[in-house]
Design a protein around this motif. Structure first.
Motif, mmCIF file in Angstrom:
data_model
loop_
_atom_site.group_PDB
_atom_site.id
_atom_site.type_symbol
_atom_site.label_atom_id
_atom_site.label_comp_id
_atom_site.label_asym_id
_atom_site.label_seq_id
_atom_site.Cartn_x
_atom_site.Cartn_y
_atom_site.Cartn_z
ATOM 1 N N GLN A 142 34.785 46.077 43.052
ATOM 2 C CA GLN A 142 34.985 44.643 42.779
ATOM 3 C C GLN A 142 34.800 43.825 44.067
ATOM 4 O OE1 GLN A 142 38.037 43.312 40.023
ATOM 5 N NE2 GLN A 142 37.912 44.944 38.566
ATOM 6 N N LEU A 196 31.874 41.178 45.737
ATOM 7 C CA LEU A 196 32.523 39.877 45.686
ATOM 8 C C LEU A 196 33.235 39.344 44.399
ATOM 9 C CD1 LEU A 196 29.839 38.002 48.162
ATOM 10 C CD2 LEU A 196 31.785 39.723 48.571
ATOM 11 N N GLN A 197 33.430 40.192 43.410
ATOM 12 C CA GLN A 197 34.417 39.922 42.180
ATOM 13 C C GLN A 197 35.629 39.485 42.706
ATOM 14 O OE1 GLN A 197 32.376 43.231 39.609
ATOM 15 N NE2 GLN A 197 33.656 41.937 38.322
ATOM 16 N N LYS A 199 37.345 37.983 45.760
ATOM 17 C CA LYS A 199 36.952 37.200 46.925
ATOM 18 C C LYS A 199 37.640 37.348 48.056
ATOM 19 C CE LYS A 199 34.225 34.869 44.202
ATOM 20 N NZ LYS A 199 32.684 35.175 44.326
ATOM 21 N N HIS A 200 37.214 37.202 49.514
ATOM 22 C CA HIS A 200 37.709 37.350 50.520
ATOM 23 C C HIS A 200 39.112 36.671 50.529
ATOM 24 C CE1 HIS A 200 33.766 38.336 52.691
ATOM 25 N NE2 HIS A 200 33.792 39.028 51.606
ATOM 26 N N GLU A 230 41.675 36.912 48.608
ATOM 27 C CA GLU A 230 42.299 37.079 47.324
ATOM 28 C C GLU A 230 43.530 38.103 47.322
ATOM 29 O OE1 GLU A 230 41.256 37.697 42.565
ATOM 30 O OE2 GLU A 230 39.732 37.220 44.163
ATOM 31 N N PRO A 260 39.938 39.414 54.696
ATOM 32 C CA PRO A 260 38.891 38.314 54.818
ATOM 33 C C PRO A 260 37.694 38.512 55.731
ATOM 34 C CG PRO A 260 41.276 37.500 55.237
ATOM 35 C CD PRO A 260 41.182 39.104 54.882
ATOM 36 N N ARG A 272 29.757 44.168 51.883
ATOM 37 C CA ARG A 272 29.948 42.847 51.183
ATOM 38 C C ARG A 272 29.161 41.547 51.793
ATOM 39 N NH1 ARG A 272 36.188 41.446 52.100
ATOM 40 N NH2 ARG A 272 35.894 42.065 54.053
ATOM 41 N N LEU A 280 26.047 39.601 49.632
ATOM 42 C CA LEU A 280 26.311 38.244 49.599
ATOM 43 C C LEU A 280 24.593 37.604 49.620
ATOM 44 C CD1 LEU A 280 27.842 35.577 49.880
ATOM 45 C CD2 LEU A 280 28.073 35.930 52.252
#
Length: 236
Positions: A27, A31-32, A34-35, A37, A80, A168, A172
């Motif tokens: 995940q 990117l399910q 997110k940075h 999160e 991040p 990652r 993107l």
């Protein structure tokens, strides 16, 4: 508790921890998640239907890989990706990728070449299928096959960490890449790496590895400029 039940509990915890690790890693890389999160241990345990112990084990492994960060207040977040750090990432990737590929050219044997070519075939299969998630995994496996041929565990471990971070970034931009480049074009840079390693020419392998890093950088910057930073100046 009997020794048998303790052993079974330990095995279950390891199995559960591995499943949670693999799912969270997937995940994060796709990117399910997110940075930045937040990852709450209790919520994750509830989601996976397991105790907090295997969650904690999985999180510790993700922290060691740089995919999760523990803040001073003990909050866990998806590490991040800071755009201003991209030049530093590229510098590190370039140095390690060149060293690994150079050593692979010097130390590879026939079995290594078979493994490298098989890994590239697997990667190209995912490219033609348009399977973005699998592409990042197979691409990493290709580069780790080169690292195995380099015969240097210290470089391999650091390379593995850099490649994980790169996944990652790749995820993107892979949709953009496949719209810009035909699948055969996406694989040609791998072909040049393979040919250089097979030749045993360390300087050529070094050059091809550097070109490969610059291609990755240029694709990412083009993606950012066209999709995310249309009204901003990207100072890199």
């Amino acid at each position: 508790m009997t020794k048998k039940s303790e052993k079974e509990e330990g095995a279950g915890r390891r199995h559960g921890g591995r499943y949670i690790y693999e799912e969270l890693r997937r995940q994060i890389l796709t990117l399910q998640l997110k940075h930045g999160e937040q990852l709450d241990e209790i919520s994750l345990a509830t989601t996976f239907g397991l105790s907090r112990s295997p969650v904690r084990d999985a999180m510790a492994r993700l922290v060691s890989e740089g995919l999760v960060t523990i803040l001073p207040n003990r909050t866990a977040i998806v590490t991040p990706f800071e755009i201003e750090e991209f030049p530093n990432y590229i510098t590190a990737l370039d140095l390690v990728q060149r060293a690994v590929t150079r050593l692979a050219a010097l130390h590879r044997n026939d079995e290594d070449m078979v493994a490298i070519e098989a890994a590239n075939d697997a990667y190209m299969e995912t490219v033609y299928k348009g399977d973005f998630s699998a592409m990042t995994e197979r691409n990493k496996e290709f580069h780790l096959a080169i690292a195995a041929a380099a015969r240097n565990s210290y470089l391999s471990k650091y390379y593995d960490k850099l490649l994980s971070e790169g996944q990652r970034i790749q995820h993107l931009q892979f949709d953009f890449m496949t719209r810009q480049d035909a699948p055969s074009k996406l694989g040609r840079d791998h072909d040049e790496l393979i040919a250089a390693i097979r030749s045993g020419d360390a300087d050529l392998a070094d050059t091809r590895a550097h070109e490969h890093t610059m291609l990755f950088q240029n694709r990412f910057l083009t993606f950012m400029q066209r999709n995310l930073l249309k009204d901003m100046e990207l100072n890199l």
